[in-house]
Design a protein around this motif. Structure first.
Motif, short mmCIF file in Angstrom:
data_model
loop_
_atom_site.label_atom_id
_atom_site.label_comp_id
_atom_site.label_asym_id
_atom_site.label_seq_id
_atom_site.Cartn_x
_atom_site.Cartn_y
_atom_site.Cartn_z
N SER A 290 0.82 -1.22 0.00
CA SER A 290 0.00 0.00 0.00
C SER A 290 0.85 1.27 0.00
CB SER A 290 -0.90 0.01 1.23
OG SER A 290 -0.09 0.03 2.40
N ALA B 132 3.66 1.64 -1.92
CA ALA B 132 4.50 1.67 -3.13
C ALA B 132 4.36 2.99 -3.91
CB ALA B 132 4.14 0.51 -4.03
N ASP B 133 3.18 3.62 -3.82
CA ASP B 133 2.97 4.86 -4.59
C ASP B 133 2.67 6.05 -3.68
OD1 ASP B 133 1.33 2.55 -6.58
OD2 ASP B 133 3.14 3.64 -7.23
N ASP B 134 2.99 5.91 -2.39
CA ASP B 134 2.63 6.97 -1.44
C ASP B 134 3.69 8.08 -1.46
OD1 ASP B 134 1.39 6.90 1.97
OD2 ASP B 134 2.23 8.56 0.79
N PRO B 135 3.36 9.24 -2.02
CA PRO B 135 4.36 10.31 -2.21
C PRO B 135 4.70 11.08 -0.93
CG PRO B 135 2.21 11.08 -2.90
CD PRO B 135 2.03 9.64 -2.48
N SER C 10 9.84 10.14 0.75
CA SER C 10 8.46 9.65 0.63
C SER C 10 8.38 8.21 1.13
CB SER C 10 8.02 9.69 -0.84
OG SER C 10 8.73 8.71 -1.57
N LYS C 11 7.19 7.81 1.54
CA LYS C 11 6.97 6.42 1.95
C LYS C 11 7.23 5.49 0.75
CE LYS C 11 3.11 7.45 5.09
NZ LYS C 11 2.73 8.66 4.50
N ALA C 12 6.93 5.98 -0.45
CA ALA C 12 7.17 5.17 -1.66
C ALA C 12 8.67 4.89 -1.79
CB ALA C 12 6.66 5.90 -2.89
N TYR C 13 9.48 5.91 -1.50
CA TYR C 13 10.94 5.73 -1.60
C TYR C 13 11.43 4.76 -0.53
CZ TYR C 13 15.93 6.87 -1.62
OH TYR C 13 17.29 6.79 -1.68
N HIS D 59 9.69 2.46 0.91
CA HIS D 59 9.18 1.14 0.49
C HIS D 59 10.14 0.52 -0.53
CE1 HIS D 59 6.17 -1.85 -0.79
NE2 HIS D 59 6.56 -1.58 -2.04
N HIS D 60 10.55 1.33 -1.50
CA HIS D 60 11.48 0.87 -2.55
C HIS D 60 12.80 0.41 -1.93
CE1 HIS D 60 14.35 0.90 -5.81
NE2 HIS D 60 15.02 1.88 -5.22
#
Ligand SMILES: CNc1nc2cc3c(=O)[nH]c(N)nc3c(CCc3ccccc3)c2[nH]1
Length: 375
Positions: free
Chosen positions: A295, A297-300, A316-319, A321-322
């Motif tokens: 959830s 993966a795309d959270d900026p 970012s959470k997306a970063y 996560h990555h």
């Protein structure tokens, strides 16, 4: 900063206290959270960034450092503060707890505990005198007596035998400390007695007769659960000296700490923010999340855009996560940093709430945000 070791309670609010411990290496604002730096490092953190989160003191570990690189080598290199580039206060544990949880082939006698290193199988002996010698070689500002931390559940007679051994070791630790320590250093007694009220009272009375500048509550955070831990605190902290620091060893998750502060505890340590951070768990005001969850993966959005901490604000959470999905070192580094900042903000919030007489408001807000009940 002061010549000696002193504790001043500056405010109380129901059972909670706010204050300052003064040591020659700096002041410790209480309630205090002490990041664990077991082998001479708060894992994945630069010391200056640990300081930037608001930490006044970090923990070191006799058991780990005596095995590697040895206390004698750390002393020859200028002591633990210089070795790890942390000029502020350091508290060390006495090693008994870690022997029982980490080492192999251990044998416990009246003299002490003999064991084989979990690193290379070499044979070692920890006695109250040797534990104090190691903590003094490291140069710890706050030291712990050697004690035995029994597993729970344990029947009352066995718990009493263990508690009385720890009291005799407290006596021996204090004598060795009086010989070997520097001015301004402090030795804490550790209250044992498992979850038996009479034993906890007896342990505390005997330790207070020996007399220490501070008292740790041992034997908890060993799987008994939050409710049982709070029950033991309810019949232990009220009888502890009001003007001396109380250190609840190994605690805990945010809700454990808030509940224990409400019950009069001043100092805390736990591997939760650092260990869980390395595994992708981030503590936020609304509770814990695992950044590896799809959830994010795309959270900026960053974890906390208002935070002064770069790890919470600039990524970012997306970063994040990555980074965890890719197994990049920067992932555990940033989440550790963020979690330590969260813990220090929790402590700062409680200190402020106690100072303004609104600790009840803090507890209500914490409950509303996290759903956790702590009283
Ligand atoms: C996680 N739960 C937990 N319960 C504990 C009970 C005891 C106890 O009864 N006696 C002693 N001496 N230590 C304990 C510890 C270790 C705390 C620590 C770790 C690292 C560095 C410095 C200090 C505990 N930790």
């Amino acid at each position: 900063m002061s010549e000696g070791f002193s504790f001043t309670v500056s405010a109380t609010d129901a059972g909670a206290r706010a204050g300052v411990i003064e040591t020659p290496r700096g002041d410790i604002r209480t309630p205090a959270f002490m990041p664990v730096g077991t082998a001479g490092t708060v894992k994945a953190m630069l010391p200056e960034n640990v300081r930037a989160t608001g930490a006044d003191i970090v923990l070191g570990n006799t058991y780990h450092l005596m095995l590697r690189p040895t206390a004698e080598r750390v002393a020859a290199l200028g002591g633990l503060h210089h070795f790890m580039n942390w000029p502020h206060p350091i508290l060390t544990d006495s090693g008994g707890f870690q022997v029982m949880s980490l080492s192999k082939l251990r044998k416990l006698t009246e003299e002490g505990v003999s064991f084989q290193s979990h690193i290379d199988g070499s044979k070692h002996m920890l006695t109250p005198e040797r534990s104090i010698e190691i903590q003094c070689l490291l140069g710890a500002d706050i030291q712990m007596q050697l004690d035995e931390c029994p597993a729970i559940p344990i029947e009352e007679e066995k718990a009493r035998t263990s508690m009385l051994l720890s009291v005799r070791w407290a006596e021996r630790s204090k004598r060795a400390f009086e010989e070997k320590s520097q001015p301004g250093q402090a030795l804490f007694g550790i209250v044992q007695g498992a979850n038996y009220e009479a034993l906890r009272r007896e342990s505390l009375e005997k330790l207070m007769e020996i007399d220490f500048p501070g008292y740790s509550i041992g034997g908890l955070a060993v799987g008994e659960g939050r409710e049982e831990m709070f029950r033991v605190l309810d019949f232990t902290t009220p009888h502890m000296p009001a003007q001396k620091p109380r250190y609840l060893m190994g605690v805990g998750k945010p809700a454990d700490i808030v509940g224990a502060v409400a019950r009069g505890v001043d100092m805390f340590d736990c591997v939760a923010p650092t260990r869980s951070g390395r595994h992708g768990q981030a503590w936020t005001k609304a509770g814990a999340i695992n950044i590896k969850n799809a959830s994010f993966a795309d959270d900026p959005e960053p974890l906390d855009p208002e935070s002064p901490c770069p790890a919470s604000r600039d990524y970012s959470k997306a970063y994040l996560h990555h980074l965890f999905r890719a197994g990049e070192y920067l992932g555990p580094m940033l989440l550790t940093w963020h979690n330590l900042q969260y813990y220090q903000e929790l402590m700062a919030g409680m200190r402020a709430a106690i100072a303004t007489g609104d600790f009840a408001g803090f507890v209500a807000e914490f409950r509303a945000a996290t759903g956790e009940t702590v009283l």
